[in-house]
Design an enzyme around this catalytic site. Structure first.
Site, short mmCIF file in Angstrom:
data_model
loop_
_atom_site.label_atom_id
_atom_site.label_comp_id
_atom_site.label_asym_id
_atom_site.label_seq_id
_atom_site.Cartn_x
_atom_site.Cartn_y
_atom_site.Cartn_z
N ASP A 14 2.83 5.16 -7.18
CA ASP A 14 3.81 5.10 -6.26
C ASP A 14 5.01 4.71 -7.47
OD1 ASP A 14 3.08 5.53 -3.87
OD2 ASP A 14 2.32 3.60 -3.67
N HIS A 35 -2.79 -2.33 -9.72
CA HIS A 35 -3.59 -1.68 -8.86
C HIS A 35 -4.73 -2.64 -8.74
CE1 HIS A 35 -5.82 1.38 -6.91
NE2 HIS A 35 -4.95 1.98 -6.50
N HIS A 42 0.90 -1.23 0.02
CA HIS A 42 -0.14 -0.10 0.10
C HIS A 42 1.11 1.23 0.05
CE1 HIS A 42 -3.39 2.47 0.54
NE2 HIS A 42 -3.85 2.22 1.82
N1 ACO Z 1 4.26 -7.42 -10.67
C1 ACO Z 1 4.16 -8.46 -11.36
N2 ACO Z 1 2.88 -9.02 -11.30
C2 ACO Z 1 2.08 -8.51 -10.64
C3 ACO Z 1 2.16 -7.20 -10.12
C4 ACO Z 1 3.23 -6.69 -10.27
N3 ACO Z 1 3.40 -5.37 -9.57
N4 ACO Z 1 0.73 -6.86 -9.70
C5 ACO Z 1 -0.16 -7.75 -9.71
N5 ACO Z 1 0.83 -8.92 -10.66
C6 ACO Z 1 0.28 -10.00 -11.26
C7 ACO Z 1 -0.12 -11.30 -10.14
O1 ACO Z 1 0.89 -11.98 -10.00
C8 ACO Z 1 -1.27 -12.06 -10.87
O2 ACO Z 1 -0.77 -12.80 -11.68
P1 ACO Z 1 -1.31 -14.40 -11.99
O3 ACO Z 1 -2.99 -14.04 -12.19
O4 ACO Z 1 -0.61 -14.90 -13.11
O5 ACO Z 1 -1.16 -14.78 -10.62
C9 ACO Z 1 -2.18 -11.00 -11.30
O6 ACO Z 1 -1.18 -9.71 -11.78
C10 ACO Z 1 -3.09 -10.37 -10.60
O7 ACO Z 1 -2.60 -9.76 -9.30
P2 ACO Z 1 -3.25 -9.67 -7.82
O8 ACO Z 1 -2.22 -9.87 -6.76
O9 ACO Z 1 -4.13 -10.63 -7.76
O10 ACO Z 1 -3.86 -8.18 -7.94
P3 ACO Z 1 -4.45 -7.37 -6.74
O11 ACO Z 1 -5.42 -6.62 -7.29
O12 ACO Z 1 -4.77 -8.36 -5.50
O13 ACO Z 1 -3.22 -6.63 -6.45
C11 ACO Z 1 -1.48 -4.86 -5.94
C12 ACO Z 1 -2.96 -5.19 -6.33
C13 ACO Z 1 -1.28 -5.33 -4.40
C14 ACO Z 1 -1.20 -3.30 -6.08
C15 ACO Z 1 -0.60 -5.43 -7.03
O14 ACO Z 1 -0.68 -5.17 -8.35
C16 ACO Z 1 0.88 -5.30 -6.43
O15 ACO Z 1 1.30 -6.16 -5.45
N6 ACO Z 1 1.43 -4.31 -6.90
C17 ACO Z 1 2.96 -4.01 -6.48
C18 ACO Z 1 2.72 -3.30 -5.16
C19 ACO Z 1 2.31 -1.69 -5.42
O16 ACO Z 1 2.88 -1.03 -6.54
N7 ACO Z 1 1.38 -1.32 -4.60
C20 ACO Z 1 0.82 0.14 -4.64
C21 ACO Z 1 -0.60 0.01 -4.83
S1 ACO Z 1 -1.26 1.59 -5.19
C22 ACO Z 1 -1.40 2.26 -3.43
O17 ACO Z 1 -1.47 1.52 -2.60
C23 ACO Z 1 -1.05 3.43 -3.48
#
Ligand code: ACO
Length: 428
Positions: free
Chosen positions: A363, A307, A268
């Site tokens: 971010d 996201h 987050h």
């Molecule tokens: N890098 C690589 N792969 C990713 C990423 C990433 N940053 N984000 C999601 N994926 C992939 C997952 O592995 C998943 O793949 P799969 O379907 O093959 O298993 C798919 O994309 C869906 O991902 P989820 O984890 O189900 O997506 P969710 O909506 O739960 O997560 C989150 C959203 C937590 C933001 C995620 O994208 C992440 O971890 N991003 C990196 C951290 C980040 O930048 N957070 C800031 C968010 S913005 C904020 O809070 C201000």
């Protein structure tokens, strides 16, 4: 009965249920009438991480994740970032309308009046370890404010709520700046009420022996824009924590400490700190393809990408990218920018990221700006918490006024052992 309904047929009994659809939503409680057995209290929905559950009605922030649209009280984020200030935007978020000149002057005056902290809070902060993470200091100190302001427990009084809102918006930057000064072992700077909201914050962070601190206008404005972009983002993890804690009628300082704790996690508000660490670890543009391959093999995430709601370019990331150019013109270019640009270029062409709709989020670039402005990475989540305080408080206030709301209490599907007698230790 609303004109739109959905009919559910229970194949076991042949019984049909007609559920009203309002605003694209069915009420989960309407499913209770469907029973899976004689002892069942009614059908539930299973929704871990609340991926498809609206927990409230809100009038504050609108996001269209597919089109990359973000509105505060109906105003596009791009227009607010261009024309507004953080204090004006926080007024808008909290009270629903842009202030007129007199209202804005009064609001600015009220916030400025409340920037000081009780000296006992200073002593409390001095007790932290020299290397304590500033986010830990911030969230504990905000919680501690509840002991200074016991009147905050009167959450049903609108007058009291407004006073606590003013106090929190004004005091969180002071706590944040002092957390930073603590971590570098320098004396805490008191607020300078002649300066703007962000100008004063920079003063409390960076003033040394000069008699009067003068913030650089470009950096002061850039920080203000970043604060506008981070002011609210509807029902995210930390806002849900704020509403959840507030639903037990806890005082807003305690609730906000919990919201800040939720923000501290790397998925987050801790993400921009993680982005900077990732860029440093990559180290050079030539190593970007290898890093992307590792991410695709599941050996880590591309931080700052993806996201839960945006399935297109986060509109805030676009504004931040522009702001970065203005900041770098003053501070010099952050050498990590080239790595970030290359990561974005490759990721946006790669099927792994395209098919999963993973785009840069707010971010991805914000950490580069903060670092160029002289902030250590430990401070990044703290910089997020300052403006988000306005959003958390607006959502908390809205929740308390909402007659649909009760104490938050999700259900569970129990999968543990059935009832069994206690076994003495000698028989185990
Ligand atoms: N890098 C690589 N792969 C990713 C990423 C990433 N940053 N984000 C999601 N994926 C992939 C997952 O592995 C998943 O793949 P799969 O379907 O093959 O298993 C798919 O994309 C869906 O991902 P989820 O984890 O189900 O997506 P969710 O909506 O739960 O997560 C989150 C959203 C937590 C933001 C995620 O994208 C992440 O971890 N991003 C990196 C951290 C980040 O930048 N957070 C800031 C968010 S913005 C904020 O809070 C201000």
């Amino acid at each position: 009965m609303s004109s739109e309904t959905i009919t559910i047929t229970d194949n076991r009994t042949g019984k049909q249920y007609e559920l009203p659809i309002e605003q694209g939503t069915i009420k989960a409680m309407d499913l209770r009438q469907i029973r899976t057995g004689p002892d069942d209290f009614g059908l539930m929905t299973y929704d871990p991480a609340f991926q498809n559950t609206a927990a409230c009605r809100s009038r504050i922030t609108y996001i269209d994740g597919d089109q990359g649209i973000l509105l505060y009280r109906g105003y596009p984020i791009e227009e607010l970032a261009e024309h507004s200030t953080f204090l004006e935007t926080s007024y808008l978020i909290l009270f629903g309308e842009l202030p007129d000149a007199a209202q804005l002057a009064a609001w600015t005056h009220e916030i400025t009046l409340h920037t000081m902290l009780h000296e006992n809070i200073k002593k409390f902060m001095e007790g932290f370890q020299y290397d304590a993470h500033p986010m830990g200091i911030l969230l504990s100190t905000v919680g501690c404010l509840s002991t200074i302001y016991p009147d905050a427990k009167r959450i049903s009084s609108e007058e009291s709520r407004r006073l606590q809102i003013r106090r929190l918006i004004a005091k969180v930057p002071t706590i944040a700046a002092w957390a930073y000064r603590h971590s570098i072992g320098r004396p805490y700077n008191y607020p300078d009420n002649d300066l703007s909201f962000t100008g004063n914050f920079l003063n409390m962070l960076f003033k040394m022996t000069e008699l009067k601190y003068r913030p650089h206008p470009v950096l002061e404005r850039a920080l203000d824009i970043l604060f506008i972009l981070h002011a609210d983002h509807e029902q995210n993890c930390s806002t849900s924590a704020m509403r959840g804690i507030g639903s037990s009628q806890a005082d807003p300082y305690s609730a906000l400490a919990g919201a800040a704790a939720a923000l501290a996690g790397p998925l987050h508000g801790g993400a921009n700190e993680a982005v900077l660490r990732m860029l440093k670890e990559i180290g050079h543009v030539s190593r970007v393809p290898d890093f992307i391959s590792r991410v695709k093999r599941g050996e880590g995430r591309l931080m700052g990408f993806g996201h839960r709601v945006y399935k297109s370019y986060d509109p805030r990331a676009r504004i931040i990218k522009r702001t970065a150019d203005q900041v770098f013109a003053v501070t010099g270019r952050n050498p990590l920018l080239d790595i970030a640009l290359e990561l974005e270029r490759i990721a946006l062409e790669d099927d792994y990221f395209v098919s999963r709709k993973l785009y840069p989020n707010v971010d991805f670039y914000s950490g580069l700006i903060y670092q160029a402005m002289g902030f250590p990475v430990d401070m990044f989540a703290v910089l997020f918490a300052i403006p988000r305080t306005a959003g958390w408080l607006a959502q908390w206030d809205e929740m308390l006024r909402d007659t649909d709301q009760k104490i938050a209490r999700p259900r569970q599907i129990y999968e543990g052992a059935a009832k069994r007698p206690y076994v003495g230790i000698e028989q185990r």
